[in-house]
Design a protein around this motif. Sequence first.
Motif, PDB file in Angstrom:
ATOM      1  N   MET A 155      65.443  77.265  32.431  1.00 39.96           N
ATOM      2  CA  MET A 155      65.575  77.596  31.017  1.00 39.96           C
ATOM      3  C   MET A 155      64.350  78.367  30.548  1.00 39.96           C
ATOM      4  SD  MET A 155      64.134  76.529  27.972  1.00 39.96           S
ATOM      5  CE  MET A 155      63.554  74.856  28.165  1.00 39.96           C
ATOM      6  N   LYS A 156      63.193  77.945  30.986  1.00 41.37           N
ATOM      7  CA  LYS A 156      61.946  78.589  30.530  1.00 41.37           C
ATOM      8  C   LYS A 156      61.893  80.040  30.983  1.00 41.37           C
ATOM      9  CE  LYS A 156      59.140  74.379  30.449  1.00 41.37           C
ATOM     10  NZ  LYS A 156      60.131  73.393  30.953  1.00 41.37           N
ATOM     11  N   ILE A 157      62.220  80.226  32.264  1.00 43.46           N
ATOM     12  CA  ILE A 157      62.135  81.595  32.802  1.00 43.46           C
ATOM     13  C   ILE A 157      63.176  82.500  32.156  1.00 43.46           C
ATOM     14  CG2 ILE A 157      62.479  82.931  34.914  1.00 43.46           C
ATOM     15  CD1 ILE A 157      61.028  80.621  36.352  1.00 43.46           C
ATOM     16  N   ILE A 158      64.361  81.951  31.927  1.00 44.02           N
ATOM     17  CA  ILE A 158      65.416  82.769  31.320  1.00 44.02           C
ATOM     18  C   ILE A 158      65.044  83.152  29.886  1.00 44.02           C
ATOM     19  CG2 ILE A 158      67.809  82.729  30.517  1.00 44.02           C
ATOM     20  CD1 ILE A 158      68.417  81.078  33.075  1.00 44.02           C
ATOM     21  N   THR A 159      64.475  82.202  29.158  1.00 45.71           N
ATOM     22  CA  THR A 159      64.060  82.516  27.791  1.00 45.71           C
ATOM     23  C   THR A 159      63.040  83.662  27.786  1.00 45.71           C
ATOM     24  OG1 THR A 159      64.351  80.199  27.209  1.00 45.71           O
ATOM     25  CG2 THR A 159      63.111  81.565  25.667  1.00 45.71           C
ATOM     26  N   ILE A 160      62.078  83.557  28.691  1.00 44.68           N
ATOM     27  CA  ILE A 160      61.074  84.630  28.766  1.00 44.68           C
ATOM     28  C   ILE A 160      61.737  85.952  29.152  1.00 44.68           C
ATOM     29  CG2 ILE A 160      59.015  85.433  29.989  1.00 44.68           C
ATOM     30  CD1 ILE A 160      58.231  82.474  30.302  1.00 44.68           C
ATOM     31  N   ALA A 161      62.624  85.869  30.145  1.00 43.55           N
ATOM     32  CA  ALA A 161      63.291  87.090  30.629  1.00 43.55           C
ATOM     33  C   ALA A 161      64.051  87.773  29.498  1.00 43.55           C
ATOM     34  CB  ALA A 161      64.222  86.755  31.784  1.00 43.55           C
TER      35      ALA A 161
ATOM     36  N   LEU B  68      71.027  73.608  26.628  1.00 46.55           N
ATOM     37  CA  LEU B  68      72.297  72.963  26.972  1.00 46.55           C
ATOM     38  C   LEU B  68      72.824  73.492  28.303  1.00 46.55           C
ATOM     39  CD1 LEU B  68      74.479  72.544  23.760  1.00 46.55           C
ATOM     40  CD2 LEU B  68      73.618  70.800  25.331  1.00 46.55           C
ATOM     41  N   TRP B  69      72.722  74.780  28.491  1.00 47.06           N
ATOM     42  CA  TRP B  69      73.288  75.391  29.693  1.00 47.06           C
ATOM     43  C   TRP B  69      72.448  75.121  30.942  1.00 47.06           C
ATOM     44  CZ3 TRP B  69      74.691  80.984  27.659  1.00 47.06           C
ATOM     45  CH2 TRP B  69      75.835  80.874  26.864  1.00 47.06           C
ATOM     46  N   PHE B  70      71.139  75.260  30.794  1.00 43.89           N
ATOM     47  CA  PHE B  70      70.290  75.234  31.981  1.00 43.89           C
ATOM     48  C   PHE B  70      69.372  74.024  32.057  1.00 43.89           C
ATOM     49  CE2 PHE B  70      71.165  79.708  31.011  1.00 43.89           C
ATOM     50  CZ  PHE B  70      71.805  80.083  32.176  1.00 43.89           C
ATOM     51  N   GLY B  71      69.490  73.101  31.057  1.00 43.78           N
ATOM     52  CA  GLY B  71      68.617  71.944  31.075  1.00 43.78           C
ATOM     53  C   GLY B  71      67.248  72.312  30.538  1.00 43.78           C
TER      54      GLY B  71
ATOM     55  N   GLN C 187      56.108  74.088  25.482  1.00 40.34           N
ATOM     56  CA  GLN C 187      56.037  72.859  24.710  1.00 40.34           C
ATOM     57  C   GLN C 187      57.235  71.962  25.038  1.00 40.34           C
ATOM     58  OE1 GLN C 187      54.589  73.668  20.858  1.00 40.34           O
ATOM     59  NE2 GLN C 187      53.313  75.192  21.877  1.00 40.34           N
ATOM     60  N   TYR C 188      58.188  72.473  25.769  1.00 39.78           N
ATOM     61  CA  TYR C 188      59.376  71.682  26.111  1.00 39.78           C
ATOM     62  C   TYR C 188      59.219  71.090  27.499  1.00 39.78           C
ATOM     63  CZ  TYR C 188      62.002  73.494  22.176  1.00 39.78           C
ATOM     64  OH  TYR C 188      62.417  73.796  20.918  1.00 39.78           O
ATOM     65  N   ASN C 189      58.995  69.765  27.557  1.00 37.10           N
ATOM     66  CA  ASN C 189      59.089  69.036  28.802  1.00 37.10           C
ATOM     67  C   ASN C 189      58.367  69.706  29.966  1.00 37.10           C
ATOM     68  OD1 ASN C 189      60.175  66.828  30.316  1.00 37.10           O
ATOM     69  ND2 ASN C 189      61.477  68.334  31.363  1.00 37.10           N
ATOM     70  N   ALA C 190      57.190  70.279  29.695  1.00 34.60           N
ATOM     71  CA  ALA C 190      56.454  70.848  30.818  1.00 34.60           C
ATOM     72  C   ALA C 190      55.477  69.804  31.325  1.00 34.60           C
ATOM     73  CB  ALA C 190      55.720  72.102  30.370  1.00 34.60           C
ATOM     74  N   THR C 191      55.098  69.909  32.575  1.00 36.32           N
ATOM     75  CA  THR C 191      54.089  69.002  33.106  1.00 36.32           C
ATOM     76  C   THR C 191      52.835  69.781  33.469  1.00 36.32           C
ATOM     77  OG1 THR C 191      55.107  69.219  35.268  1.00 36.32           O
ATOM     78  CG2 THR C 191      55.658  67.254  33.996  1.00 36.32           C
ATOM     79  N   GLU C 192      52.945  71.074  33.416  1.00 39.65           N
ATOM     80  CA  GLU C 192      51.739  71.886  33.582  1.00 39.65           C
ATOM     81  C   GLU C 192      51.928  73.215  32.858  1.00 39.65           C
ATOM     82  OE1 GLU C 192      51.132  72.429  37.754  1.00 39.65           O
ATOM     83  OE2 GLU C 192      53.145  73.197  38.086  1.00 39.65           O
TER      84      GLU C 192
END
Lengths: 235, 308
Positions: free
Chosen positions: B176-182, B168-171, B251-256
């Motif tokens: 979002m992906k990098i923040i989740t990992i961080a 919601l916050w970062f789209g 798995q979320y909206n990645a293209t690679e």
Amino acid sequence: MTATDLLAARVTALSRRFGDKTILDDISLDVLSEEFIALIGKSGSGKSTLLRAIAGLDHGVAGSGDIAVPRRVSFAFQDSRLLPWKRVLDNVIFGLEAPDAVERGRTLLQEVGLAGRERSWPYELSGGEQQRVALARSLAGEPELLLMDEPFGALDALTRRRMHKLLLRLKDIHRPAIILVTHDVEEAVTLADRVLVLKDGQIAEDLPVVADRPRDVEDPELITIRKTLLQHLGV
Amino acid sequence: MPISDVTEARPTAQRPTTPASPAPAEAASAATAPAVTVPGPSSTRLGPVSIRPLGLGRKYPFGWSYGIVALLLIWSVGSILGIIDPRTLPAPWVIVETLWYQLVEGRLPEHMQASVVRAALGFSAGFAVGLVLAVISGLSRLGEGFIDGPVQINRATPGLAMMPLLILWFGIGEDMKIITIALSVMIPIYMHTHNGLRGIDKRYIELAETQKVSRWTFIRHVIFPGSLPGLFLGLRFAVLSSWLSLIVVEQYNATEGIGYMMTLASTYGQTDVIIAGLVVYAALGLALDSGVKALQRFALRWRKTIEG
Ligand SMILES: Nc1ncnc2c1ncn2[C@@H]1O[C@H](COP(=O)(O)OP(=O)(O)OP(=O)(O)O)[C@@H](O)[C@H]1O
Ligand SMILES: [Mg+2]
């Protein structure tokens, strides 16, 4: 002023308490420069407490009194307390800010008979060797006052004797005043210029030892002093 | 004479004065006890030295690979005998072929690069933040008061549970992906480094005080090296946890990314591609972990542990 010039430390009316137990009760003590004092007393009599107070290590311990010490004071602990992550030489010069620190460290290691072990890790040394490194470290800052809390307590009798000789030799070179805490009466009388007995929070006995060094434990003077000391220890 | 050297002052001193009193007699017999009780050579009470070593013993050559080889053997034999359905689990050589094909003809190199970059960015950010927070809260009580509570709350929440909020916050983009990992990296780094900092032996603090070192020297030469074991423990958890988060966020909206490749394969029923993706994940993860392990061995070479 001139009187204190000859002093390596002055303790005035020092008291220390743990809870409602008074461990040190109004102790006063002058340590002359280059004087070698041995401090003995029963276990729990407050020897460490006194030494730690002089070293300024007793933060937050209740008490009163004044302590005047020179600028350069070192402390030798019962355990060698080498930093395990530093090599031997780096341990010796830990805290030393002189530009020739490394040179001085090497010289000291030589003096304690550990030349060639500069790059060893502490765990690679024997207990006696570790204690020698610690001794080198405590002298690296050229202390005017060296406080030692049972530094040889964990060593075997033979190694301890070697350490005694080494300590006397190093003292001749570096000339610090020394307060050595020990519960070994023999150690006290063979090394010190003056033996203090700590008892009931006070200095119960203050005995000068004048015999020449190297001392023979069978020397009548030493035997007499030893007897007095053992009486105080309740033996 | 040697006996009086090793015994305490008590018996040595009493012996000459009260030779007949029971105390020294006891002491003397205690000191010589072994000599008295050693029986003759015919005794059955003597036996060979029996010390059982409790350490781990010698290392086996390639010991780390035994389990893997065993699994591969079972897998191969199962595939040859037809016990394992190829639609469930294709044979190892099929996976190798697929891997090779994806590497040379397919987009696997791109996917790998995307995944590694993502993990590296998230990891670096999480590592830096975790380390800074741990140092602040490890070295100051006030810092701990402010920092430790929120981090503990964060720790109690499974890292991936934050994802809906982060989306919601970062789209659903890269941020979002990098923040989740961080976030998933930050926690173990913080926890273990903080523990390491607080676990430093008080005796070393005393030593630093008597050597009159500056606060900075103290931190650099005592606190920092003393907390390295903790930091490395955190690091090893963190590396794997960044890898774990990676597979989820991809798995979320990645293209690679490897995860994207596998999600895609799943919709087309390409079991071999999915397994190939898993193999790549595992291989990269293991490589990373052994890299950290090697670094750890070097940085902590002053320690003597059961590893030997
Ligand atoms: N941090 C402390 N908190 C409470 N009591 C303490 C503390 N440190 C020391 N004491 C008490 O103070 C007394 C003196 O302790 P101290 O360590 O000075 O004895 P010591 O003479 O050095 O004994 P030893 O020869 O066994 O080392 C002991 O009774 C001890 O229990
Ligand atoms: Mg003590």
